[in-house]
Design a protein around this motif. Structure first.
Motif, short mmCIF file in Angstrom:
data_model
loop_
_atom_site.label_atom_id
_atom_site.label_comp_id
_atom_site.label_asym_id
_atom_site.label_seq_id
_atom_site.Cartn_x
_atom_site.Cartn_y
_atom_site.Cartn_z
N THR A 1 0.83 -1.20 0.00
CA THR A 1 0.00 0.00 0.00
C THR A 1 0.87 1.25 0.00
OG1 THR A 1 -1.77 -1.18 1.14
CG2 THR A 1 -1.86 1.21 1.20
N GLU B 1 -5.82 2.22 -3.61
CA GLU B 1 -6.71 2.00 -4.77
C GLU B 1 -6.13 0.97 -5.73
OE1 GLU B 1 -9.89 2.97 -5.18
OE2 GLU B 1 -9.61 3.70 -3.13
N LYS C 1 -6.55 -2.50 -4.19
CA LYS C 1 -7.94 -2.94 -4.30
C LYS C 1 -8.26 -3.39 -5.74
CE LYS C 1 -9.96 0.51 -1.41
NZ LYS C 1 -11.11 1.35 -1.19
N ASP C 2 -7.80 -2.61 -6.72
CA ASP C 2 -8.04 -2.96 -8.12
C ASP C 2 -7.39 -4.30 -8.47
OD1 ASP C 2 -9.43 -0.59 -8.44
OD2 ASP C 2 -7.78 0.45 -9.46
N GLY D 1 -9.32 -7.13 -6.91
CA GLY D 1 -10.57 -7.29 -7.66
C GLY D 1 -10.36 -8.06 -8.95
#
Length: 183
Positions: A162, A168, A171-172, A175
């Protein structure tokens, strides 16, 4: 609460009496962990380093170990034959004070992975060592790991990613991996 499971314990045994300091283990490790594999021989990517122990006039292989968020308190210095050494010289822990076992591009800690999951796969550093200074063995054992330790390890790794890439992007990436059924 503890998590218990049978686990393969892999060990690299180090015999400094057989080592001549050729550093072939460093190069083999670095090449194996290059991306793509074997595309470079940068020793700063190796998870093993050769350090000279001048007290005993011998080379010692130090493998990268666990990551510690804090540096140790000991800062003793030793003078051997006119050269100064810190007690960090022979430590395998990766901490904020030491850059010896950090990935040069990302600054993430490098921990020895014994070159993969397969216990019958002999680590590259052991394979290349012609003097038998490094030998390998494995055994099955019952391991108990507290749930909080598992969580701490996960948080340390995610925290480093991070800091480097931002929340972000992490997280992407997760996903995309879920969508590809990689979990």
């Amino acid at each position: 609460m503890h998590h218990s499971e049978k686990k393969i314990i892999k060990e690299i045994h180090i015999n400094p009496d057989n080592c001549n300091g050729c550093r072939a283990c460093e190069i083999a490790c670095a090449a194996f962990h290059a991306k793509p594999k074997y595309s470079s021989f940068n020793p700063s990517r190796a998870r093993i380093r050769m350090v000279i122990n001048e007290i005993n006039d011998e080379w010692v292989a130090i493998r990268s170990g666990s990551f510690s968020k804090t540096e140790c308190k000991g800062r003793s210095r030793y003078i051997i034959n006119g050269k100064e050494y810190s007690e960090c010289s022979f430590c395998s822990t990766i901490c904020p004070d030491r850059t010896i076992f950090k990935e040069p591009d990302s600054d993430l800690p490098l921990k020895c992975d014994m070159c993969g999951e397969d216990p019958e796969q002999i680590p590259m550093c052991v394979q290349i060592c012609s003097r038998q200074a490094l030998t390998y063995s494995y055994r099955e054992d019952q391991v108990h790991m507290p749930e909080e330790k598992i969580g701490q390890d996960l948080e340390t790794g995610l925290g480093a990613l991070t800091e480097k890439y931002g929340l972000e992007k992490i997280k992407d990436a997760v996903g995309r991996m879920v969508k590809k059924n990689r979990f």
